[in-house]
Design a protein around this motif. Structure first.
Motif, PDB file in Angstrom:
ATOM      1  N   ARG A 286       0.822  -1.228   0.083  1.00  0.00           N
ATOM      2  CA  ARG A 286      -0.005   0.053   0.054  1.00  0.00           C
ATOM      3  C   ARG A 286       0.908   1.271   0.085  1.00  0.00           C
ATOM      4  N   THR A 287       1.751   1.427   0.829  1.00  0.00           N
ATOM      5  CA  THR A 287       2.600   2.323   0.993  1.00  0.00           C
ATOM      6  C   THR A 287       3.523   2.785  -0.148  1.00  0.00           C
ATOM      7  N   LEU A 288       4.275   1.543  -0.768  1.00  0.00           N
ATOM      8  CA  LEU A 288       5.055   1.786  -2.030  1.00  0.00           C
ATOM      9  C   LEU A 288       4.146   2.307  -3.086  1.00  0.00           C
ATOM     10  N   GLY A 289       3.005   1.686  -3.071  1.00  0.00           N
ATOM     11  CA  GLY A 289       2.074   2.202  -4.335  1.00  0.00           C
ATOM     12  C   GLY A 289       1.732   3.781  -3.857  1.00  0.00           C
ATOM     13  N   ALA A 290       1.616   4.151  -3.126  1.00  0.00           N
ATOM     14  CA  ALA A 290       1.065   5.529  -2.372  1.00  0.00           C
ATOM     15  C   ALA A 290       2.509   6.409  -2.730  1.00  0.00           C
TER      16      ALA A 290
ATOM     17  N   ASP B 177      11.269  10.305 -22.836  1.00  0.00           N
ATOM     18  CA  ASP B 177      12.028   9.132 -22.574  1.00  0.00           C
ATOM     19  C   ASP B 177      13.500   9.219 -23.079  1.00  0.00           C
ATOM     20  N   ASP B 178      13.790   9.918 -23.654  1.00  0.00           N
ATOM     21  CA  ASP B 178      15.254  10.069 -24.346  1.00  0.00           C
ATOM     22  C   ASP B 178      15.905  11.020 -23.506  1.00  0.00           C
ATOM     23  N   ALA B 179      15.623  11.572 -22.366  1.00  0.00           N
ATOM     24  CA  ALA B 179      16.585  12.303 -21.479  1.00  0.00           C
ATOM     25  C   ALA B 179      17.318  11.390 -20.715  1.00  0.00           C
ATOM     26  N   LEU B 180      18.576  11.692 -20.420  1.00  0.00           N
ATOM     27  CA  LEU B 180      19.580  11.012 -19.627  1.00  0.00           C
ATOM     28  C   LEU B 180      20.067  11.665 -18.443  1.00  0.00           C
ATOM     29  N   GLU B 181      19.215  12.397 -17.600  1.00  0.00           N
ATOM     30  CA  GLU B 181      19.673  13.088 -16.525  1.00  0.00           C
ATOM     31  C   GLU B 181      19.813  12.487 -15.384  1.00  0.00           C
ATOM     32  N   PRO B 182      21.007  12.798 -14.474  1.00  0.00           N
ATOM     33  CA  PRO B 182      21.347  11.893 -13.288  1.00  0.00           C
ATOM     34  C   PRO B 182      19.995  11.905 -12.267  1.00  0.00           C
ATOM     35  N   SER B 183      19.901  10.886 -11.957  1.00  0.00           N
ATOM     36  CA  SER B 183      18.830  10.739 -10.864  1.00  0.00           C
ATOM     37  C   SER B 183      19.514  11.024  -9.419  1.00  0.00           C
ATOM     38  N   GLU B 184      18.671  11.961  -8.499  1.00  0.00           N
ATOM     39  CA  GLU B 184      19.071  11.731  -7.469  1.00  0.00           C
ATOM     40  C   GLU B 184      18.481  10.828  -6.353  1.00  0.00           C
ATOM     41  N   LEU B 185      17.504  10.443  -6.824  1.00  0.00           N
ATOM     42  CA  LEU B 185      16.635   9.221  -5.927  1.00  0.00           C
ATOM     43  C   LEU B 185      16.225   8.169  -7.113  1.00  0.00           C
ATOM     44  N   ILE B 186      16.326   6.983  -6.429  1.00  0.00           N
ATOM     45  CA  ILE B 186      15.989   5.667  -7.390  1.00  0.00           C
ATOM     46  C   ILE B 186      14.992   4.961  -6.595  1.00  0.00           C
ATOM     47  N   LEU B 187      13.650   5.042  -7.219  1.00  0.00           N
ATOM     48  CA  LEU B 187      12.615   4.316  -6.289  1.00  0.00           C
ATOM     49  C   LEU B 187      12.368   2.667  -7.184  1.00  0.00           C
ATOM     50  N   PRO B 188      11.976   1.837  -6.223  1.00  0.00           N
ATOM     51  CA  PRO B 188      11.685   0.388  -6.809  1.00  0.00           C
ATOM     52  C   PRO B 188      10.441   0.563  -7.856  1.00  0.00           C
ATOM     53  N   SER B 189      10.457  -0.514  -8.550  1.00  0.00           N
ATOM     54  CA  SER B 189       9.137  -0.597  -9.673  1.00  0.00           C
ATOM     55  C   SER B 189       8.274  -1.081  -8.589  1.00  0.00           C
ATOM     56  N   PRO B 190       6.974  -0.676  -9.032  1.00  0.00           N
ATOM     57  CA  PRO B 190       5.668  -1.209  -8.370  1.00  0.00           C
ATOM     58  C   PRO B 190       5.444  -2.546  -8.113  1.00  0.00           C
ATOM     59  N   ASP B 191       6.148  -3.354  -8.799  1.00  0.00           N
ATOM     60  CA  ASP B 191       5.984  -4.873  -8.466  1.00  0.00           C
ATOM     61  C   ASP B 191       7.482  -5.359  -7.625  1.00  0.00           C
ATOM     62  N   ALA B 192       7.952  -4.352  -7.239  1.00  0.00           N
ATOM     63  CA  ALA B 192       9.185  -5.108  -6.310  1.00  0.00           C
ATOM     64  C   ALA B 192       8.899  -5.647  -5.064  1.00  0.00           C
ATOM     65  N   THR B 193       9.432  -6.647  -4.712  1.00  0.00           N
ATOM     66  CA  THR B 193       9.443  -7.447  -3.442  1.00  0.00           C
ATOM     67  C   THR B 193       9.881  -6.676  -2.215  1.00  0.00           C
ATOM     68  N   LEU B 194       9.215  -7.103  -1.120  1.00  0.00           N
ATOM     69  CA  LEU B 194       9.592  -6.510   0.198  1.00  0.00           C
ATOM     70  C   LEU B 194      11.135  -6.855   0.287  1.00  0.00           C
ATOM     71  N   ASP B 195      11.578  -7.909  -0.124  1.00  0.00           N
ATOM     72  CA  ASP B 195      12.927  -8.552   0.152  1.00  0.00           C
ATOM     73  C   ASP B 195      13.759  -7.539  -0.914  1.00  0.00           C
ATOM     74  N   GLU B 196      13.453  -7.197  -2.095  1.00  0.00           N
ATOM     75  CA  GLU B 196      14.147  -6.311  -2.985  1.00  0.00           C
ATOM     76  C   GLU B 196      14.361  -4.982  -2.632  1.00  0.00           C
ATOM     77  N   VAL B 197      13.271  -4.590  -2.026  1.00  0.00           N
ATOM     78  CA  VAL B 197      13.416  -3.132  -1.523  1.00  0.00           C
ATOM     79  C   VAL B 197      14.409  -3.165  -0.335  1.00  0.00           C
ATOM     80  N   ARG B 198      14.217  -4.211   0.660  1.00  0.00           N
ATOM     81  CA  ARG B 198      15.365  -4.041   1.719  1.00  0.00           C
ATOM     82  C   ARG B 198      16.591  -4.202   1.212  1.00  0.00           C
ATOM     83  N   ASP B 199      17.104  -4.768   0.119  1.00  0.00           N
ATOM     84  CA  ASP B 199      18.374  -4.841  -0.574  1.00  0.00           C
ATOM     85  C   ASP B 199      18.818  -3.387  -1.059  1.00  0.00           C
ATOM     86  N   MET B 200      17.452  -2.618  -1.676  1.00  0.00           N
ATOM     87  CA  MET B 200      18.206  -1.313  -1.831  1.00  0.00           C
ATOM     88  C   MET B 200      18.284  -0.375  -0.866  1.00  0.00           C
ATOM     89  N   LEU B 201      17.753  -0.502   0.374  1.00  0.00           N
ATOM     90  CA  LEU B 201      17.749   0.321   1.327  1.00  0.00           C
ATOM     91  C   LEU B 201      19.234   0.553   2.371  1.00  0.00           C
TER      92      LEU B 201
END
Length: 92
Positions: free
Chosen positions: A42-46, A60-84
């Motif tokens: 719920r919170t990841l979706g929000a 789509d063709d812009a290649l700006e440096p990203s200051e933040l990278i967020l997981p995809s909507p279908d990322a699992t809890l374990d995948e996001v834990r690995d990102m944090l």
């Protein structure tokens, strides 16, 4: 600030939205620590919805440096834990 949602692209957000996004990030961390899969979903979706709603998509063709990278909507809890780190998805 430039935010990348994995699998979707980049969004430009005004720094004034940082507080709202940080609150959602804190909630997401709490749910992850508790192992609350339903709350996590719920919170990841929000969080992702807020970025999409408040931001302006870059071309789509812009290649700006990203200051933040967020997981995809279908990322699992374990995948996001690995990102944090201890700071969450959004550095405070």
């Amino acid at each position: 600030m430039i935010v990348r949602i994995m699998g979707e692209g980049q969004v430009k957000l005004a720094d004034s939205h940082f507080t709202e996004l940080n609150r959602l990030d804190d909630d997401l961390l709490d749910e992850m620590e508790a192992g609350d899969e339903e709350g996590f979903r719920r919170t990841l979706g929000a969080l992702l919805d807020a970025v999409r709603r408040l931001g302006e998509p870059l071309p789509d063709d812009a290649l700006e440096p990203s200051e933040l990278i967020l997981p995809s909507p279908d990322a699992t809890l374990d995948e996001v834990r690995d990102m944090l780190s201890d700071d969450g998805l959004i550095p405070g």
